[in-house]
Design an enzyme around this catalytic site. Structure first.
Site, PDB file in Angstrom:
ATOM      1  CD  GLU A 332       0.816 -18.190   1.702  1.00 18.18           C
ATOM      2  OE1 GLU A 332       1.724 -17.974   0.869  1.00 18.18           O
ATOM      3  OE2 GLU A 332       0.891 -17.813   2.881  1.00 18.18           O
ATOM      4  CD1 TRP A 440      -1.896   5.490   1.039  1.00 14.44           C
ATOM      5  CD2 TRP A 440      -0.756   4.472   2.667  1.00 14.44           C
ATOM      6  NE1 TRP A 440      -2.799   4.860   1.860  1.00 14.44           N
ATOM      7  CE2 TRP A 440      -2.135   4.226   2.866  1.00 14.44           C
ATOM      8  CE3 TRP A 440       0.149   3.931   3.583  1.00 14.44           C
ATOM      9  CZ2 TRP A 440      -2.621   3.468   3.923  1.00 14.44           C
ATOM     10  CZ3 TRP A 440      -0.338   3.163   4.639  1.00 14.44           C
ATOM     11  CH2 TRP A 440      -1.710   2.951   4.804  1.00 14.44           C
TER      12      TRP A 440
HETATM   13  P1  ADP Z   1       8.308 -16.760  -3.047  1.00 15.37           P
HETATM   14  O1  ADP Z   1       9.431 -16.032  -2.366  1.00 15.37           O
HETATM   15  O2  ADP Z   1       8.699 -18.046  -3.667  1.00 15.37           O
HETATM   16  O3  ADP Z   1       7.538 -15.922  -4.026  1.00 15.37           O
HETATM   17  P2  ADP Z   1       7.026 -16.582  -0.434  1.00 15.37           P
HETATM   18  O4  ADP Z   1       5.698 -17.116  -0.033  1.00 15.37           O
HETATM   19  O5  ADP Z   1       8.189 -16.837   0.447  1.00 15.37           O
HETATM   20  O6  ADP Z   1       7.249 -17.170  -1.881  1.00 15.37           O
HETATM   21  O7  ADP Z   1       6.984 -15.031  -0.629  1.00 15.37           O
HETATM   22  C1  ADP Z   1       5.973 -14.441  -1.371  1.00 15.37           C
HETATM   23  C2  ADP Z   1       6.162 -12.941  -1.372  1.00 15.37           C
HETATM   24  O8  ADP Z   1       7.387 -12.596  -2.026  1.00 15.37           O
HETATM   25  C3  ADP Z   1       5.091 -12.225  -2.146  1.00 15.37           C
HETATM   26  O9  ADP Z   1       3.923 -12.045  -1.373  1.00 15.37           O
HETATM   27  C4  ADP Z   1       5.807 -10.920  -2.463  1.00 15.37           C
HETATM   28  O10 ADP Z   1       5.779 -10.031  -1.352  1.00 15.37           O
HETATM   29  C5  ADP Z   1       7.235 -11.359  -2.700  1.00 15.37           C
HETATM   30  N1  ADP Z   1       7.457 -11.550  -4.144  1.00 15.37           N
HETATM   31  C6  ADP Z   1       7.338 -12.671  -4.862  1.00 15.37           C
HETATM   32  N2  ADP Z   1       7.628 -12.445  -6.152  1.00 15.37           N
HETATM   33  C7  ADP Z   1       7.926 -11.127  -6.261  1.00 15.37           C
HETATM   34  C8  ADP Z   1       8.307 -10.268  -7.354  1.00 15.37           C
HETATM   35  N3  ADP Z   1       8.462 -10.714  -8.589  1.00 15.37           N
HETATM   36  N4  ADP Z   1       8.524  -8.968  -7.055  1.00 15.37           N
HETATM   37  C9  ADP Z   1       8.388  -8.484  -5.805  1.00 15.37           C
HETATM   38  N5  ADP Z   1       8.046  -9.240  -4.749  1.00 15.37           N
HETATM   39  C10 ADP Z   1       7.812 -10.549  -4.975  1.00 15.37           C
END
Ligand code: ADP
Length: 535
Positions: A332, A440
């Site tokens: 998004e 939490w």
């Molecule tokens: P992408 O995997 O390309 O970032 P997605 O929409 O499939 O796109 O997933 C997004 C989610 O991935 C984010 O909301 C987050 O939870 C996780 N994410 C993305 N980048 C990171 C990061 N650098 N560290 C931890 N989680 C991440």
């Protein structure tokens, strides 16, 4: 009073026109299925993309139509990116790791008219196409011979890409239209329900590409040779197909060969400076290099995203002279919103600073929302990460749901803290928090600790209902090959590393954890397995 400056629409086609004119010698090197490497300059790509516009018109594609791709990273996929968007149609990249059922649903929901597929995905395409009345034609990305003995699905034509290209006349120029026109469509899987489509525009894609190129974004320049391991069906390969030609950097496309041996070979043979992908890829590559005594001949940097980058990986790559950095974002958000690049105040920060997701790039903004409103930037008060900006979605394709807050921010479902220097550190996701006795517990923190145990390959933490505490954490681990840790050894490993209430009561050992099509842990599946009522 308006300024007296020229107005030119921010169109994706302008990137490839610029690359052909000013970086005609740079371009794309692609690994084909048979292992051969083929080169195409940006001048070649621009010319072939204009030919492809002719092909698309002959196939009946019109302005605003959706055209699907089911393909890995290659020069041909890049031609599709530019030709489809360039003519004002919408380049709809589909993830071939999804189920036939989901692909069929997505094709149908988007009402794609034509589907371009790598030869290896033809059976998948045929399976999905039967559920898509709107689909007229499947085009196989290769020569006539690569169609094989394909019986076309009823009512659909099947063509070979190179045959159509050899017959097409190149469009003389690129059409001009409103920069807010939709350019790309990418469906993302939620935790519930069917995948939802994020609809990018020319303007958002172009501005995002500028952000990617900024020195403190991914940071690209004309002399760079960039290897996107991240696939072009996943958030436009983080914008690299736009950003690299924008600055004249060369793209090294791995095709389907994403195993560590092939990735390292492509890196070394083609002198990659930078490679971009998810942590799973980097840990496999590092393990391969360690096990074989191989080296990175030219690689200077890797960019990681999609999941948290463990410190062990940063340190592991550092030993080989490669800087590992991370960015954060989601489908998004185009995706890049933050990148972990230093500020004057953080140059000498401790090593684990690299585990923060980074600070926001100009073009989007970030806030973390707690129960009391925006949380302070004190590095310890968590909140739900929300963003807004030029390349952040405002809604999903053909969905009524309002996804923004009343004041226009997109809540992401990620939870984190922001420190006083503006660096985001994710601590959890809203759906994955474990609440025990009013406190939490971060499932991500438990997973990271378990994964740092020498006998553990992978770990997951889920909440288990508990009569006294409300919820308690269950940690599920996959042992490293040849190791057999006991649940008690893993459990005591947490002592002293987390608050007492966060030490898991239960640890389960298993052979494998369930992963989704994009490699993410399927917690819903874990809950189904481990929380099922006992018969
Ligand atoms: P992408 O995997 O390309 O970032 P997605 O929409 O499939 O796109 O997933 C997004 C989610 O991935 C984010 O909301 C987050 O939870 C996780 N994410 C993305 N980048 C990171 C990061 N650098 N560290 C931890 N989680 C991440």
């Amino acid at each position: 009073m308006l300024g007296l400056m020229q107005r030119r629409e921010l169109l994706i086609s302008s990137i490839i026109v610029h690359a052909a004119r000013h970086h005609g010698e740079a371009g794309v090197i692609s690994r084909r299925k048979n292992g051969a490497l083929v080169g195409a300059s940006y001048a070649d790509i621009e010319l072939r993309a204009r030919k492809l516009m002719g092909v698309l018109r002959d196939l009946g594609v019109q302005f605003g139509d959706r055209v699907a791709t089911l393909a890995m990273n290659s020069d041909r996929h890049l031609e599709l990116y530019y030709a489809i968007s360039g003519m004002g149609a919408i380049c709809h990249t589909i993830n071939p790791r999804l189920s036939v059922d989901d692909i069929g649903y997505i094709l149908d929901h988007a009402e794609d008219g034509v589907l371009f597929v790598d030869p290896g995905f033809l059976p998948l395409a045929k399976g999905a196409a039967v559920r898509t009345p709107s689909l007229r034609a499947i085009v196989v990305l290769g020569e006539e011979a690569e169609i094989g003995t394909c019986n076309p699905p009823h009512g659909k034509a099947v063509y070979a890409y190179e045959t159509l290209m050899s017959q097409a006349a190149a469009a003389p120029d690129w059409p001009e239209f409103d920069e807010n026109t939709a350019s790309g469509l990418c469906y993302t899987s939620g935790t519930t329900g069917r995948p939802k489509g994020v609809l990018y525009s020319h303007r958002s894609s172009l501005l995002h590409a500028f952000g990617v190129c900024m020195p403190d974004g991914i940071g690209l320049r004309a002399t760079d040779r960039v290897l996107p391991v991240v696939p072009m069906f996943h958030v436009n390969a983080w914008g690299l197909p736009y950003a690299a030609p924008m600055v004249g950097a060369t793209l090294l496309m791995p095709g389907r060969q994403l195993d560590p041996v092939s990735v390292l070979r492509l890196m070394n043979e083609e002198r990659a400076d930078l490679a971009v992908g998810v942590p799973t890829v980097w840990s496999a590559l590092l393990a391969h290099v360690r096990a074989t005594g191989a080296r990175f001949d030219t690689l200077k940097r890797i960019m990681s995203g999609g999941a948290a980058l463990p410190l062990a990986l940063v340190e592991g790559f550092e030993k080989f002279g490669v800087e590992a950095m991370q960015g954060w974002g989601m489908t998004e958000t185009s995706p890049l919103v933050t990148a972990n690049r230093p500020k004057p105040a953080t140059v000498d920060a401790p090593a684990d600073h690299a585990c923060k997701q980074g600070r926001v790039l100009f073009g989007s903004d970030l806030r973390i929302m707690g129960a009391e409103g925006e949380s302070p930037w004190d590095g310890k008060t968590p909140g739900e990460v929300s963003c807004r900006g030029h390349w952040i979605a405002s809604g999903y394709f053909r969905h009524q749901d309002n996804i923004l807050t009343r004041d226009g921010w997109l809540p992401t479902g990620d939870v984190g803290v922001i420190d006083r220097d503006g660096f985001l550190k994710l601590t959890d996701r809203t759906k994955d928090l474990i609440k025990s006795g009013g406190e939490w517990i971060s499932s991500i923190e438990l997973e990271n600790i378990a994964a740092s145990h020498p006998d553990v390959a992978e770990a997951a933490a889920i909440a288990v209902p508990d009569a006294i505490w409300g919820e308690r954490p269950l940690v599920i681990v996959v042992p490293r090959e040849g190791r057999a840790p006991t649940p008690e050894a893993i459990r005591t490993f947490f002592e002293g590393k987390v608050a007492k209430y966060a030490v898991p009561d239960r640890v389960a050992i298993t052979d494998a954890l369930p992963h989704g099509a994009t490699g993410k842990l399927l917690k819903t599946e874990l809950r189904r397995i481990y929380l099922a009522p006992k018969a």
